[in-house]
Design a protein around this motif. Structure first.
Motif, PDB file in Angstrom:
ATOM      1  N   ILE A  13     -49.083  42.456  38.150  1.00  0.00           N
ATOM      2  CA  ILE A  13     -48.533  43.734  38.657  1.00  0.00           C
ATOM      3  C   ILE A  13     -49.625  44.551  39.333  1.00  0.00           C
ATOM      4  N   ALA A  14     -50.836  44.482  38.764  1.00  0.00           N
ATOM      5  CA  ALA A  14     -51.945  45.219  39.367  1.00  0.00           C
ATOM      6  C   ALA A  14     -52.189  44.757  40.799  1.00  0.00           C
ATOM      7  N   GLN A  15     -52.109  43.449  41.018  1.00  0.00           N
ATOM      8  CA  GLN A  15     -52.323  42.911  42.369  1.00  0.00           C
ATOM      9  C   GLN A  15     -51.203  43.381  43.318  1.00  0.00           C
ATOM     10  N   GLU A  16     -50.010  43.370  42.787  1.00  0.00           N
ATOM     11  CA  GLU A  16     -48.867  43.815  43.615  1.00  0.00           C
ATOM     12  C   GLU A  16     -49.008  45.298  43.979  1.00  0.00           C
ATOM     13  N   GLN A  17     -49.446  46.110  43.022  1.00  0.00           N
ATOM     14  CA  GLN A  17     -49.572  47.532  43.272  1.00  0.00           C
ATOM     15  C   GLN A  17     -50.742  47.851  44.192  1.00  0.00           C
ATOM     16  N   LEU A  18     -51.812  47.026  44.106  1.00  0.00           N
ATOM     17  CA  LEU A  18     -52.928  47.194  45.052  1.00  0.00           C
ATOM     18  C   LEU A  18     -52.440  46.946  46.485  1.00  0.00           C
ATOM     19  N   GLN A  19     -51.619  45.917  46.636  1.00  0.00           N
ATOM     20  CA  GLN A  19     -51.060  45.623  47.958  1.00  0.00           C
ATOM     21  C   GLN A  19     -50.167  46.772  48.437  1.00  0.00           C
ATOM     22  N   ARG A  20     -49.439  47.297  47.485  1.00  0.00           N
ATOM     23  CA  ARG A  20     -48.560  48.435  47.815  1.00  0.00           C
ATOM     24  C   ARG A  20     -49.379  49.656  48.208  1.00  0.00           C
ATOM     25  N   LEU A  21     -50.497  49.876  47.518  1.00  0.00           N
ATOM     26  CA  LEU A  21     -51.378  50.988  47.872  1.00  0.00           C
ATOM     27  C   LEU A  21     -51.961  50.825  49.258  1.00  0.00           C
ATOM     28  N   ASN A  22     -52.290  49.609  49.599  1.00  0.00           N
ATOM     29  CA  ASN A  22     -52.826  49.353  50.945  1.00  0.00           C
ATOM     30  C   ASN A  22     -51.800  49.727  52.016  1.00  0.00           C
ATOM     31  N   GLU A  23     -50.555  49.364  51.730  1.00  0.00           N
ATOM     32  CA  GLU A  23     -49.478  49.708  52.691  1.00  0.00           C
ATOM     33  C   GLU A  23     -49.307  51.226  52.774  1.00  0.00           C
ATOM     34  N   ILE A  24     -49.363  51.882  51.614  1.00  0.00           N
ATOM     35  CA  ILE A  24     -49.237  53.357  51.599  1.00  0.00           C
ATOM     36  C   ILE A  24     -50.374  53.991  52.380  1.00  0.00           C
ATOM     37  N   GLU A  25     -51.605  53.489  52.137  1.00  0.00           N
ATOM     38  CA  GLU A  25     -52.773  54.052  52.820  1.00  0.00           C
ATOM     39  C   GLU A  25     -52.689  53.865  54.323  1.00  0.00           C
ATOM     40  N   MET A  26     -52.191  52.691  54.743  1.00  0.00           N
ATOM     41  CA  MET A  26     -52.068  52.438  56.180  1.00  0.00           C
ATOM     42  C   MET A  26     -51.080  53.420  56.822  1.00  0.00           C
ATOM     43  N   VAL A  35     -50.233  56.402  55.609  1.00  0.00           N
ATOM     44  CA  VAL A  35     -50.795  57.745  55.524  1.00  0.00           C
ATOM     45  C   VAL A  35     -51.802  57.992  56.631  1.00  0.00           C
ATOM     46  N   ASN A  36     -52.562  56.944  56.983  1.00  0.00           N
ATOM     47  CA  ASN A  36     -53.554  57.086  58.052  1.00  0.00           C
ATOM     48  C   ASN A  36     -52.912  57.349  59.407  1.00  0.00           C
ATOM     49  N   HIS A  37     -51.631  57.078  59.510  1.00  0.00           N
ATOM     50  CA  HIS A  37     -50.932  57.309  60.784  1.00  0.00           C
ATOM     51  C   HIS A  37     -50.121  58.617  60.788  1.00  0.00           C
ATOM     52  N   ILE A  38     -50.244  59.377  59.709  1.00  0.00           N
ATOM     53  CA  ILE A  38     -49.536  60.668  59.686  1.00  0.00           C
ATOM     54  C   ILE A  38     -50.217  61.645  60.656  1.00  0.00           C
ATOM     55  N   SER A  39     -49.414  62.302  61.486  1.00  0.00           N
ATOM     56  CA  SER A  39     -49.931  63.310  62.419  1.00  0.00           C
ATOM     57  C   SER A  39     -49.477  64.679  61.938  1.00  0.00           C
ATOM     58  N   ILE A  40     -50.442  65.492  61.532  1.00  0.00           N
ATOM     59  CA  ILE A  40     -50.122  66.854  61.077  1.00  0.00           C
ATOM     60  C   ILE A  40     -51.069  67.829  61.757  1.00  0.00           C
ATOM     61  N   PRO A  41     -50.705  69.104  61.793  1.00  0.00           N
ATOM     62  CA  PRO A  41     -51.595  70.105  62.404  1.00  0.00           C
ATOM     63  C   PRO A  41     -52.936  70.154  61.681  1.00  0.00           C
ATOM     64  N   LEU A  42     -53.963  70.502  62.434  1.00  0.00           N
ATOM     65  CA  LEU A  42     -55.309  70.545  61.859  1.00  0.00           C
ATOM     66  C   LEU A  42     -55.406  71.538  60.703  1.00  0.00           C
ATOM     67  N   SER A  43     -54.581  72.570  60.730  1.00  0.00           N
ATOM     68  CA  SER A  43     -54.648  73.567  59.661  1.00  0.00           C
ATOM     69  C   SER A  43     -54.204  73.002  58.314  1.00  0.00           C
ATOM     70  N   ARG A  53     -55.463  61.242  50.716  1.00  0.00           N
ATOM     71  CA  ARG A  53     -56.229  60.007  50.868  1.00  0.00           C
ATOM     72  C   ARG A  53     -57.201  59.812  49.701  1.00  0.00           C
ATOM     73  N   SER A  54     -57.817  60.886  49.213  1.00  0.00           N
ATOM     74  CA  SER A  54     -58.722  60.758  48.066  1.00  0.00           C
ATOM     75  C   SER A  54     -57.967  60.392  46.805  1.00  0.00           C
ATOM     76  N   HIS A  55     -56.726  60.872  46.677  1.00  0.00           N
ATOM     77  CA  HIS A  55     -55.914  60.547  45.522  1.00  0.00           C
ATOM     78  C   HIS A  55     -55.468  59.079  45.569  1.00  0.00           C
ATOM     79  N   ILE A  56     -55.291  58.556  46.765  1.00  0.00           N
ATOM     80  CA  ILE A  56     -54.984  57.123  46.882  1.00  0.00           C
ATOM     81  C   ILE A  56     -56.153  56.301  46.352  1.00  0.00           C
TER      82      ILE A  56
END
Length: 439
Positions: A393-406, A408-416, A425-428
């Motif tokens: 399960i740990a391996q599966e969740q690591l893979q899931r975290l990688n997908e979440i991180e990818m 999240v890295n594409h989220i576009s939000i205002p600089l503020s 990202r730090s919590h991930i």
């Protein structure tokens, strides 16, 4: 990897937060603009008078003046004051405004018929033309004469009946004829009519012609002041010596005349914005000096038995509305009506100013916070795993975290709001470290 656009605000989220509210405000303002205070119409119907009469000539001048403000005035011919009064009172006639002679009605009847006065415009003296070597000293000498008063629609007929009455005469004492002005004048010149009675402004070509016709005499109302005391709607006016033609000294002496006034009467449904426009035209058309009135004497809120419209009273006291002095009619009318819109907008602005900013903040942050649910799901899945399942399960969740991180890295939000993004990202990374350490 697609390029992420960095902005101070999120257009999409702003539209989501502001859009529905803006549409609601526009709908409210639209309703206020068109239903609370409708714009004036661009077409009006004006009941004037007979062909070639002073009434018709003045009505055409009003049409020319209002056309400068993109308002079409349709001029309708009529028999005169009484017919104009009936047509303005009749809601089915579609007549908005017209000329009515003072003395044609009374205030109670005018109110019952929904009539309002915009004021008086000019004097319409009673002209009594006759022939003969002897000058008439009293109207009782008209007994037995053929007198033309014009058709029933003429205002002069009702007035002349009152004049006969105070001179102890009845209609049966004279022979009343009902020819229109032009044929009546021809009949008078030909001797088929003894007396020609007219009520018209000095602009009338027929009056000017008769005053200069040899053998035609004008009755002098030496009791003019007494008439004005008996009939308050009448005025005592003077036809000065030589006013018609100074070179020929016509007339050769002063004549005293009694005179009702022509008033501008409208139905109460006339849009208030148009009242000022009509009075500005009236000032230009009737404000000059003529045979009987001084410069600036007309238009006036006097000499009318019909109550003067409050908007007209404001014009007589203060002149045209402030904005109409500097802007076009339609622009000034729009800005004046904008007060209604400002009140409607003000009623909405305060509550909306408290709702929209939090809604926008929630909209932006929700794009970050929803991933915290995913992180909590990863942790719960790991916590619920048995010791035998934990490694898989740990391996599966690591893979899931990688997908979440990818993602999240594409989220576009205002600089503020970048702080919330970097916090996610730090919590991930924190959850990843926990999984790795737990393996």
């Amino acid at each position: 990897m697609p390029k992420i656009k960095f902005t101070l605000i999120s257009t999409k989220d702003a539209l989501f937060a502001f859009g529905p509210i803006v549409l609601m405000v526009i709908a409210v303002l639209f309703a206020a603009y068109y239903f609370v205070d409708p714009a004036p119409g661009k077409t009006l119907d004006f009941s004037a008078g007979q062909e070639n009469s002073a009434y018709e000539g003045f009505a055409k001048q009003y049409a020319e003046e209002l056309a400068k403000n993109q308002i079409t005035v349709r001029v309708h011919k009529s028999q005169g004051s009484q017919e104009n009064l009936r047509q303005i009172s009749d809601s089915e006639s579609n007549i908005d405004i017209g000329f009515v002679q003072s003395g044609s009605t009374n205030q109670a009847d005018a109110e019952a018929n929904g009539l309002t006065s915009l004021g008086s415009l000019f004097y319409e003296p009673i002209w009594i033309f006759y022939r003969g070597k002897k000058e008439l000293a009293n109207l009782r000498e008209l007994k037995g004469q053929r007198i033309n008063l014009g058709p029933d629609g003429y205002g002069v007929r009702r007035l002349f009946q009152q004049i006969l009455e105070v001179n102890n005469l009845e209609e049966n004492d004279v022979h009343i004829q009902q020819l229109e002005s032009t044929p009546a004048t021809v009949a008078f010149i030909e001797g088929k009519v003894d007396v020609l009675v007219m009520s018209s402004a000095s602009d009338s070509l027929l009056v000017q012609m008769l005053l200069q016709t040899p053998g035609v005499k004008l009755f002098d109302f030496v009791q003019a002041e007494a008439y004005t005391r008996r009939f308050p709607f009448l005025s005592h006016v003077l036809l000065p010596r030589g006013i018609v033609n100074m070179g020929k000294d016509i007339p050769s002496r002063d004549y005293h005349l009694i005179s009702p006034t022509a008033t501008l009467v409208a139905h109460e449904s006339l849009h208030p914005a148009l009242i000022s426009l009509f009075l500005q035209a009236a000032k230009k058309i009737h404000g000059g000096a003529n045979w009987f009135s001084r410069q600036g004497e007309f238009p006036s809120d006097r000499f009318t038995e019909i109550a003067v419209e409050p908007q007209a009273e404001k014009f007589y006291k203060n002149g045209p509305p402030f904005l109409q002095r500097y802007l076009s009619f339609w622009m000034s009318n729009f800005l004046e009506r904008m007060w209604v819109l400002l009140i409607a907008f003000g009623a909405l602005a305060l509550p909306l100013s408290k709702i929209i900013p939090p809604l926008y903040v929630w909209r932006v942050r929700s794009r970050i916070y929803r991933w915290y649910g995913q992180l909590r799901s990863v942790e719960h899945t790991l916590d619920d795993a048995t010791p035998k399942q934990r490694k898989q399960i740990a391996q599966e969740q690591l893979q899931r975290l990688n997908e979440i991180e990818m993602k999240v890295n594409h989220i576009s939000i205002p600089l503020s709001y970048a702080e919330e993004l970097y916090g996610l990202r730090s919590h991930i990374q924190f959850v990843r470290k926990r999984i790795v350490d737990g393996e």
